[in-house]
Design a protein around this motif. Sequence first.
Motif, mmCIF file in Angstrom:
data_model
loop_
_atom_site.group_PDB
_atom_site.id
_atom_site.type_symbol
_atom_site.label_atom_id
_atom_site.label_comp_id
_atom_site.label_asym_id
_atom_site.label_seq_id
_atom_site.Cartn_x
_atom_site.Cartn_y
_atom_site.Cartn_z
ATOM 1 N N LYS A 33 0.860 -1.177 0.000
ATOM 2 C CA LYS A 33 0.000 0.000 0.000
ATOM 3 C C LYS A 33 0.901 1.233 0.000
ATOM 4 O O LYS A 33 1.958 1.228 0.618
ATOM 5 N N LEU A 34 0.466 2.256 -0.708
ATOM 6 C CA LEU A 34 1.214 3.507 -0.770
ATOM 7 C C LEU A 34 0.435 4.564 -0.004
ATOM 8 O O LEU A 34 -0.782 4.673 -0.147
ATOM 9 N N GLY A 40 -2.215 11.495 3.811
ATOM 10 C CA GLY A 40 -2.344 10.277 4.607
ATOM 11 C C GLY A 40 -3.217 9.234 3.935
ATOM 12 O O GLY A 40 -3.429 8.157 4.474
ATOM 13 N N GLU A 41 -3.740 9.560 2.754
ATOM 14 C CA GLU A 41 -4.608 8.630 2.034
ATOM 15 C C GLU A 41 -3.820 7.389 1.613
ATOM 16 O O GLU A 41 -2.674 7.474 1.194
ATOM 17 N N TRP A 85 -6.337 1.023 7.122
ATOM 18 C CA TRP A 85 -6.336 0.380 5.812
ATOM 19 C C TRP A 85 -6.833 -1.059 5.818
ATOM 20 O O TRP A 85 -6.865 -1.689 4.763
ATOM 21 N N LEU A 86 -7.241 -1.591 6.955
ATOM 22 C CA LEU A 86 -7.764 -2.959 6.921
ATOM 23 C C LEU A 86 -8.975 -3.007 5.989
ATOM 24 O O LEU A 86 -9.842 -2.128 6.050
ATOM 25 N N LEU A 144 -4.054 0.440 -7.744
ATOM 26 C CA LEU A 144 -5.448 0.067 -8.003
ATOM 27 C C LEU A 144 -6.322 1.294 -7.777
ATOM 28 O O LEU A 144 -6.007 2.164 -6.965
ATOM 29 N N SER A 145 -7.441 1.352 -8.474
ATOM 30 C CA SER A 145 -8.331 2.491 -8.334
ATOM 31 C C SER A 145 -9.164 2.432 -7.047
ATOM 32 O O SER A 145 -9.719 3.438 -6.603
ATOM 33 N N GLU A 146 -9.236 1.245 -6.456
ATOM 34 C CA GLU A 146 -9.984 1.078 -5.215
ATOM 35 C C GLU A 146 -9.452 -0.119 -4.457
ATOM 36 O O GLU A 146 -8.651 -0.890 -4.974
#
Length: 148
Positions: A33-34, A40-41, A85-86, A144-146
Amino acid sequence: MTQPFWKKKTLDEMSPAEWEALCDGCGKCCLAKLEDEDTGEIHWTSVGCRLFDAGRCTCRDYAHRLEVVPDCVGLTPEKVRSITWLPRTCAYRLVAEGNDLYWWHYLISGSRETVHEAGVSVRGRVTANEDDLGEPEEYFDHMLSEEP
């Protein structure tokens, strides 16, 4: 009829075996994950951890993952309650929020394959392993877009 352990116990009350059994085997937490430094997104990628077996959606060295992969997050009840992010479908998150498990979770269905059959896992969707990538910028090619 007695209630299953995830309905009658909090995450903190679960035995180590119950805790491990709660994982649905989707593999989403094993994707890179980035994080946007400004907002912070969290942005999901289709890049698997160096220990992730994308075909089986399992860790190749689960017992030693925290030593082998320094940024691997060993989930605890406290971390489950604080990690943003879970995945929405994560059994740990669901139980922490007072929700029930989905029909495809193997503790409900009786099969470890239903998470994959339902299209909830990342099986077949991992496009690279982190060891395959050289520069950090290469992760952007796998964004990924989502959430998967």
